[in-house]
Design a protein around this motif. Structure first.
Motif, PDB file in Angstrom:
ATOM      1  N   HIS A 190      56.045  58.162   1.288  1.00 25.44           N
ATOM      2  CA  HIS A 190      54.636  58.390   0.966  1.00 25.44           C
ATOM      3  C   HIS A 190      54.376  59.856   0.651  1.00 25.44           C
ATOM      4  O   HIS A 190      53.359  60.424   1.051  1.00 25.44           O
TER       5      HIS A 190
ATOM      6  N   ILE B 298      53.542  37.726  21.203  1.00 29.49           N
ATOM      7  CA  ILE B 298      54.443  36.987  20.313  1.00 29.49           C
ATOM      8  C   ILE B 298      55.552  37.902  19.812  1.00 29.49           C
ATOM      9  O   ILE B 298      56.718  37.508  19.716  1.00 29.49           O
ATOM     10  N   ILE B 299      55.206  39.182  19.535  1.00 29.52           N
ATOM     11  CA  ILE B 299      56.235  40.122  19.096  1.00 29.52           C
ATOM     12  C   ILE B 299      57.259  40.346  20.210  1.00 29.52           C
ATOM     13  O   ILE B 299      58.476  40.393  19.957  1.00 29.52           O
TER      14      ILE B 299
ATOM     15  N   GLU C 270      47.117  40.292  12.197  1.00 28.95           N
ATOM     16  CA  GLU C 270      48.157  40.643  13.169  1.00 28.95           C
ATOM     17  C   GLU C 270      48.803  39.388  13.737  1.00 28.95           C
ATOM     18  O   GLU C 270      50.033  39.324  13.912  1.00 28.95           O
ATOM     19  N   LEU C 271      47.967  38.382  13.999  1.00 26.02           N
ATOM     20  CA  LEU C 271      48.514  37.124  14.523  1.00 26.02           C
ATOM     21  C   LEU C 271      49.457  36.480  13.516  1.00 26.02           C
ATOM     22  O   LEU C 271      50.561  36.031  13.859  1.00 26.02           O
TER      23      LEU C 271
ATOM     24  N   SER D  11      52.747  38.398  13.388  1.00 31.03           N
ATOM     25  CA  SER D  11      53.603  38.191  14.555  1.00 31.03           C
ATOM     26  C   SER D  11      54.216  36.806  14.532  1.00 31.03           C
ATOM     27  O   SER D  11      55.380  36.627  14.930  1.00 31.03           O
ATOM     28  N   ILE D  12      53.469  35.811  14.017  1.00 31.53           N
ATOM     29  CA  ILE D  12      54.033  34.458  13.966  1.00 31.53           C
ATOM     30  C   ILE D  12      55.165  34.399  12.949  1.00 31.53           C
ATOM     31  O   ILE D  12      56.217  33.783  13.196  1.00 31.53           O
TER      32      ILE D  12
ATOM     33  N   LEU E 248      58.659  49.161  16.033  1.00 34.03           N
ATOM     34  CA  LEU E 248      57.288  48.680  16.197  1.00 34.03           C
ATOM     35  C   LEU E 248      56.782  48.938  17.620  1.00 34.03           C
ATOM     36  O   LEU E 248      55.623  49.311  17.814  1.00 34.03           O
TER      37      LEU E 248
ATOM     38  N   LEU F  54      58.095  38.212  22.500  1.00 35.91           N
ATOM     39  CA  LEU F  54      58.904  36.987  22.539  1.00 35.91           C
ATOM     40  C   LEU F  54      59.962  37.017  21.441  1.00 35.91           C
ATOM     41  O   LEU F  54      61.145  36.713  21.688  1.00 35.91           O
ATOM     42  N   ALA F  55      59.538  37.439  20.244  1.00 31.38           N
ATOM     43  CA  ALA F  55      60.483  37.487  19.117  1.00 31.38           C
ATOM     44  C   ALA F  55      61.613  38.453  19.430  1.00 31.38           C
ATOM     45  O   ALA F  55      62.789  38.178  19.152  1.00 31.38           O
TER      46      ALA F  55
ATOM     47  N   VAL G 141      64.127  47.514  13.784  1.00 31.71           N
ATOM     48  CA  VAL G 141      62.750  47.535  13.266  1.00 31.71           C
ATOM     49  C   VAL G 141      61.762  47.093  14.341  1.00 31.71           C
ATOM     50  O   VAL G 141      60.667  47.655  14.478  1.00 31.71           O
TER      51      VAL G 141
ATOM     52  N   TYR H   2      52.035  42.783  10.067  1.00 32.34           N
ATOM     53  CA  TYR H   2      51.432  43.223  11.338  1.00 32.34           C
ATOM     54  C   TYR H   2      50.974  44.666  11.252  1.00 32.34           C
ATOM     55  O   TYR H   2      49.894  45.026  11.688  1.00 32.34           O
ATOM     56  N   ARG H   3      51.856  45.518  10.663  1.00 34.45           N
ATOM     57  CA  ARG H   3      51.534  46.941  10.541  1.00 34.45           C
ATOM     58  C   ARG H   3      51.526  47.242   9.056  1.00 34.45           C
ATOM     59  O   ARG H   3      52.565  47.515   8.479  1.00 34.45           O
TER      60      ARG H   3
ATOM     61  N   ALA I 141      48.972  38.730  19.827  1.00 34.58           N
ATOM     62  CA  ALA I 141      49.963  39.072  18.789  1.00 34.58           C
ATOM     63  C   ALA I 141      51.093  39.901  19.384  1.00 34.58           C
ATOM     64  O   ALA I 141      52.273  39.690  19.085  1.00 34.58           O
TER      65      ALA I 141
ATOM     66  N   ILE J 249      64.080  36.849  21.717  1.00 35.45           N
ATOM     67  CA  ILE J 249      64.902  35.854  21.021  1.00 35.45           C
ATOM     68  C   ILE J 249      66.003  36.545  20.222  1.00 35.45           C
ATOM     69  O   ILE J 249      67.159  36.113  20.219  1.00 35.45           O
TER      70      ILE J 249
ATOM     71  N   ALA K  12      57.074  36.900  12.170  1.00 37.45           N
ATOM     72  CA  ALA K  12      58.207  37.585  12.800  1.00 37.45           C
ATOM     73  C   ALA K  12      58.889  36.672  13.808  1.00 37.45           C
ATOM     74  O   ALA K  12      60.124  36.664  13.936  1.00 37.45           O
ATOM     75  N   LEU K  13      58.092  35.858  14.523  1.00 34.90           N
ATOM     76  CA  LEU K  13      58.679  34.930  15.498  1.00 34.90           C
ATOM     77  C   LEU K  13      59.558  33.897  14.808  1.00 34.90           C
ATOM     78  O   LEU K  13      60.675  33.602  15.266  1.00 34.90           O
TER      79      LEU K  13
ATOM     80  N   ILE L 263      56.617  41.994  10.335  1.00 34.49           N
ATOM     81  CA  ILE L 263      56.245  43.310  10.849  1.00 34.49           C
ATOM     82  C   ILE L 263      55.454  44.091   9.805  1.00 34.49           C
ATOM     83  O   ILE L 263      54.506  44.806  10.131  1.00 34.49           O
TER      84      ILE L 263
ATOM     85  N   GLU M  25      50.712  49.503   6.952  1.00 35.32           N
ATOM     86  CA  GLU M  25      51.165  50.718   6.273  1.00 35.32           C
ATOM     87  C   GLU M  25      52.683  50.801   6.223  1.00 35.32           C
ATOM     88  O   GLU M  25      53.223  51.641   5.517  1.00 35.32           O
TER      89      GLU M  25
END
Lengths: 120, 86, 167, 82
Positions: free
Chosen positions: C28, B5-6, A5-6, A9-10, B53, B8-9, B49, A57-58, B2, B12, A12-13, A54, A60
């Motif tokens: 799916h 960070i999302i 997940e980390l 997210s990074i 989330l 924050l994104a 998107v 992160y997710r 996490a 941005i 995505a950032l 993303i 599925e």
């Protein structure tokens, strides 16, 4: 699990940073073509990285993200290409720093260069 | 972590939307404004998107798909119109 | 003539299969009869839009080159974005733009389209117009106005792969 | 969090609508209308209405821009022939 997940997210950032740079580029660049360069490139990679992050992160959602990436990769250059062609056809001025314009030479038109440099 | 960070994104990306709108307001010619529209549509695909989330619903992704497929049609229509053809 | 027909059927079936795969990954949905209906609809779509002239025949060599090409394209896209980021952040934007002319050896229209799109996505170049086999490219940092040298710098990297895929 | 989004996008939508009203040329006004419906679609999504958002995205951002431009193109070509 948490590491994944980390990581997502990074990524995505980083993608969102590229999207921001693309938006900054279209504000700062001096003429239309340079704006289009930053606009197309940065937003393409930015969107790809954001969606990929993303998707990681997710997990599925990953197949749907890949489909979205495929569509964006196919459609995004086409629109900018069409717009650049239309802009050059109507004689949108190039910035004063321009060194060559082979397309205007080919069509026997004067090179469209703007009179004053825009102060950003 | 996490999730932060999302967040924050997303902020941005929202700043990116505001900056692209600035080019739309400033843009001297119609083509400049069309570049702003182009960038805005792509940025909003990413934004949609990210919103999907947040609220954690898959159905929101369909809107992003519609944007990814249809967003370039408006830009191409404007470009063809500027060129004089359509 | 017989072979031609078989080829066009193959293209249509593969396009329909790709579209069905898109549907499957998006929803799916595992129901086989649903997938069969979707395949039928996709086949009708493919019937209307696809001719054999647009797509080359699939061989293992071409498939391998396509995969390598996609990796190469991603590498170039990342390089392009670092380049753009470097230019945008600096207080005085370092640009030296111009529109140059390059020549391509590719013959097929779809190959030229993919070449133009790839050029748009790679470092500092944006394809503006195409006339015959001449591409006009806006280059953010012009180092060579000459046609041959510009061709070598911009097009050659992609052409190496695309010539095999669409040749 | 969501409230911030609604605020910023709402302000952007109002600015776009004002631009659509006040711009003198036709094409920028049409683009402004497209941008308004783009923000409107994201706002519908934030207000938990994905079906309305999808319709707005398809019709507002895609189709209505094309139809506006087509109408303007038709009227202009009629003028030039006269």
């Amino acid at each position: 699990m948490a590491i994944r997940e980390l990581l997502g997210s990074i990524i995505a950032l980083i993608g969102s940073l590229f999207l921001f740079l693309g938006a900054l580029g279209i504000v700062r660049m001096p003429d239309l073509y340079n704006r289009m360069q930053t606009g197309t490139k940065s937003t393409t990679l930015g969107t790809i990285l954001t969606l990929l992050g993303i998707g990681i992160y997710r997990l599925e959602w990953l197949p749907q993200m890949l489909i979205l990436i495929a569509f964006i990769l196919a459609t995004n250059p086409v629109s900018s290409h069409t717009l650049a062609r239309a802009a050059h056809f109507t004689g949108i001025p190039l910035t004063r720093k321009t060194v060559a314009d082979k397309l205007a030479e080919e069509e026997h038109r004067p090179i469209p260069v703007e009179e004053e440099e825009e102060v950003v | 972590m996490a999730e932060f960070i999302i967040h924050l994104a997303t902020f941005i990306v929202l700043f990116g939307v505001i900056l692209a709108s600035v080019r739309f307001i400033k843009g001297p010619t119609a083509a400049d404004r069309t570049v702003a529209l182009d960038v805005l549509t792509i940025i909003s695909t990413a934004l949609i998107v990210l919103i999907a989330l947040f609220v954690n619903r898959v159905i929101y992704l369909d809107v992003a798909l519609v944007y990814a497929i249809l967003s370039f049609i408006g830009v191409i229509a404007v470009a063809r119109f500027i060129e004089g053809g359509l | 003539m017989k072979k031609h027909t078989i080829e066009s059927w193959g293209v249509r079936v593969s396009v329909a299969a790709v579209l069905t795969l898109f549907y499957f990954f998006w929803t799916h949905n595992h129901n086989v009869s649903d997938l069969a209906v979707i395949f039928l609809l996709a086949f009708i779509v493919a019937w209307g839009f696809v001719t054999t002239q647009t797509f080359p025949r699939l061989t293992p060599k071409r498939l391998a080159y396509s995969l390598v090409y996609i990796l190469y394209l991603f590498k170039e896209i990342i390089k392009a974005n670092l380049d753009v980021a470097r230019r945008v952040i600096q207080p005085r934007i370092p640009i030296n733009p111009g529109i140059v002319e390059v020549r391509t050896r590719l013959k097929s229209p779809i190959g030229r389209m993919i070449l133009a799109n790839s050029i748009t996505l790679t470092p500092g170049t944006l394809s503006v117009d195409i006339k015959g086999d001449h591409l006009f490219i806006h280059w953010i940092d012009v180092t060579d106005i000459d046609e041959q040298k510009a061709t070598e710098k911009i097009v050659a990297g992609f052409e190496k792969y695309l010539e095999v895929i669409f040749g | 969090m969501i409230a911030w989004f609604i605020g910023v996008l709402g302000i952007a939508m109002i600015v776009g609508a004002l631009a659509a009203v006040h711009l003198k040329q036709t094409v920028p006004a049409i683009i402004a209308a497209g941008i308004v419906s783009l923000f409107a679609s994201v706002l519908y999504l934030l207000l938990a209405a994905p079906d309305v958002a999808m319709t707005e995205a398809a019709i507002g951002a895609g189709l209505s821009t094309v139809i506006f431009l087509y109408a303007v193109y038709k009227t202009r070509s009629g003028e030039s022939e006269k």
